[in-house]
Design a protein around this motif. Sequence first.
Motif, PDB file in Angstrom:
ATOM      1  N   UNK A 105       8.864   3.279 -10.039  1.00 33.83           N
ATOM      2  CA  UNK A 105       7.755   2.406 -10.457  1.00 33.83           C
ATOM      3  C   UNK A 105       6.900   1.441  -9.650  1.00 33.83           C
ATOM      4  N   UNK A 106       7.257   0.980  -9.149  1.00 34.58           N
ATOM      5  CA  UNK A 106       6.348   0.439  -7.904  1.00 34.58           C
ATOM      6  C   UNK A 106       5.767   0.504  -6.799  1.00 34.58           C
ATOM      7  N   UNK A 107       6.511   2.284  -6.600  1.00 34.64           N
ATOM      8  CA  UNK A 107       5.780   2.875  -5.442  1.00 34.64           C
ATOM      9  C   UNK A 107       4.904   3.930  -6.208  1.00 34.64           C
ATOM     10  N   UNK A 108       4.434   3.775  -7.905  1.00 29.24           N
ATOM     11  CA  UNK A 108       3.505   4.721  -8.831  1.00 29.24           C
ATOM     12  C   UNK A 108       2.779   3.358  -8.985  1.00 29.24           C
ATOM     13  N   UNK A 109       3.333   2.584  -8.980  1.00 29.20           N
ATOM     14  CA  UNK A 109       1.624   1.105  -8.984  1.00 29.20           C
ATOM     15  C   UNK A 109       0.950   1.234  -8.090  1.00 29.20           C
ATOM     16  N   UNK A 110       1.975   1.120  -6.247  1.00 30.63           N
ATOM     17  CA  UNK A 110       0.914   1.374  -5.477  1.00 30.63           C
ATOM     18  C   UNK A 110       0.463   1.860  -5.052  1.00 30.63           C
ATOM     19  N   UNK A 111       0.818   3.337  -5.327  1.00 31.65           N
ATOM     20  CA  UNK A 111      -0.371   4.139  -5.235  1.00 31.65           C
ATOM     21  C   UNK A 111      -2.099   3.612  -6.546  1.00 31.65           C
ATOM     22  N   UNK A 112      -1.690   3.817  -7.497  1.00 31.75           N
ATOM     23  CA  UNK A 112      -2.676   3.509  -8.044  1.00 31.75           C
ATOM     24  C   UNK A 112      -3.079   2.179  -7.800  1.00 31.75           C
ATOM     25  N   UNK A 113      -2.915   1.554  -6.974  1.00 28.37           N
ATOM     26  CA  UNK A 113      -3.639   0.414  -6.806  1.00 28.37           C
ATOM     27  C   UNK A 113      -3.911   0.624  -5.577  1.00 28.37           C
TER      28      UNK A 113
END
Length: 165
Positions: free
Chosen positions: A101-109
Amino acid sequence: MSCWVCCNCCFLSPSPERKLAVTSCGHVICSVCYQKGSHGRCLICSSQCQVSPLSDKSSSDVKALFSDIGVVATRHLTEISKVVAFQARHQKRLLSYYKQKNHKLEDMLATIKQEMQQMGKKLNDQRAYIAKLENSLQHHSLKAPSQTSSSLHTPHGNKSDVPGL
């Protein structure tokens, strides 16, 4: 029975003529010493108590007090080991979920930051264009009033013959 188990009064080990019992106050007493004392009172602490003979028929709670500590420890450590393994497996799974989830959020950021940079560039381009238009308008409006007053009207108030005006 373990070598440490003995009467708390005479400190002799159990034998065919010396059967052991446990009191409700937690003392161990042999049948010989029990006969010497007053019934219903502990020979060790003198409190009112019940006496239960130690045998195969003793309650599981009483039997547990005389269990081999190695066996008890192994049984509990095995149980603890199962619990620890179970909890660790689920904690690992939860951690993996949060990492994804953190990886996806970092990509989105990162994507949003890139879009913001592009929008910032467009905004700066638009501001520059607006400034250019305002400058052009201001320059044009400064020229227009002087042209209008001098070229449209003659000193006598007549309109001039300027084509297109």
